[in-house]
Design a protein around this motif. Structure first.
Motif, PDB file in Angstrom:
ATOM      1  N   GLN A  51       0.828  -1.211   0.000  1.00 22.92           N
ATOM      2  CA  GLN A  51       0.000   0.000   0.000  1.00 22.92           C
ATOM      3  C   GLN A  51       0.868   1.270   0.000  1.00 22.92           C
ATOM      4  N   LYS A  52       2.166   1.099  -0.231  1.00 21.59           N
ATOM      5  CA  LYS A  52       3.138   2.208  -0.324  1.00 21.59           C
ATOM      6  C   LYS A  52       3.330   2.905   1.024  1.00 21.59           C
ATOM      7  N   ALA A  53       3.397   2.105   2.062  1.00 22.67           N
ATOM      8  CA  ALA A  53       3.665   2.593   3.406  1.00 22.67           C
ATOM      9  C   ALA A  53       4.659   1.652   4.069  1.00 22.67           C
ATOM     10  N   MET A  54       5.108   2.033   5.256  1.00 25.41           N
ATOM     11  CA  MET A  54       6.041   1.222   6.025  1.00 25.41           C
ATOM     12  C   MET A  54       5.449   1.026   7.417  1.00 25.41           C
ATOM     13  N   TYR A  55       5.704  -0.153   7.984  1.00 30.08           N
ATOM     14  CA  TYR A  55       5.191  -0.461   9.321  1.00 30.08           C
ATOM     15  C   TYR A  55       6.354  -0.877  10.207  1.00 30.08           C
ATOM     16  N   TRP A  56       6.373  -0.304  11.408  1.00 26.07           N
ATOM     17  CA  TRP A  56       7.396  -0.598  12.418  1.00 26.07           C
ATOM     18  C   TRP A  56       6.718  -1.396  13.525  1.00 26.07           C
ATOM     19  N   PRO A  57       6.789  -2.725  13.468  1.00 25.41           N
ATOM     20  CA  PRO A  57       5.977  -3.551  14.370  1.00 25.41           C
ATOM     21  C   PRO A  57       6.263  -3.332  15.847  1.00 25.41           C
TER      22      PRO A  57
END
Length: 215
Positions: A18-24
């Protein structure tokens, strides 16, 4: 959709199609260049561009928060496109914010934010200048900011050109280097810039429902 996990600066990050980044480990979504109000600005200038991009952006944020537990969204600049945000766009943002009262949001000012001004206080966004430090990361708008942290930035709207025998295709991408990463633009109507990676940079292409490493 298939996200791609990548260790960066000792932390696991997820590159999302989705053109985003996630920092779990911090339950944090990282969004670059959403440019709320851009389509409306172009329409006022007489350019026939699509309606509904604000709703599309907000629906995609909701989708991501359903898929990935999110306590915090960090916007890497260019939250608003221009100072003359329409009443309809502002109302959509306020309605969306009301539905997420506990969500923490931080905006790292970008070049469009300087011209557009800070978002209204009613949106409850913590607004900072770059670099914004959290953990090993320096959250920025511009990729070339000097920092002792690993820089996560936007601004460039990177895309990568794939060439075949008879055709070429340009796709949004993440550009990951030894000291910085550049995210693709998240906004539904933002355009892109074809990048040429340096020797120490890797390109991860957003290809439909997946993120894949360019070869």
């Amino acid at each position: 959709m298939m996200a791609l996990e990548l260790e960066v600066a000792g932390e696991m990050l997820m590159l999302l199609p989705q053109k985003a980044m996630y920092w779990p480990s911090n339950s944090t979504l990282i969004i670059a260049d959403i440019h709320f109000g851009k389509a409306a600005t172009f329409r006022r200038l007489g350019v026939p561009v699509p309606h509904g991009t604000t709703a599309q952006n907000l629906e995609l944020l909701d989708e991501l928060m359903m898929l990935y537990p999110t306590q915090h969204i960090i916007f890497l600049g260019d939250f608003l496109h221009a100072p003359d945000i329409s009443a309809a766009t502002l109302q959509s943002l306020l309605n969306w914010r009301t539905s997420h009262p506990a969500l923490e949001m931080t905006l790292v000012r970008g070049n469009h934010d300087v011209r557009a001004g800070d978002p209204p206080q009613e949106l409850g966004i913590h607004i900072v200048n770059e670099p914004f430090r959290s953990g090993p990361f320096a959250f920025c708008h511009y990729p070339d900011v000097e920092s002792d942290g690993y820089v996560l930035a936007g601004h460039v709207h990177p895309s990568f050109r794939l060439s075949g025998r008879h055709e070429t295709l340009r796709l949004p991408c993440f550009l990951i280097g030894t000291g910085r990463a550049i995210l693709p633009s998240f906004g539904a109507f933002t355009g892109s810039y074809t990048i040429k990676p340096d020797a120490d940079e890797q390109v991860f292409i957003v290809a439909g429902d997946s993120v894949i490493k360019a070869v």
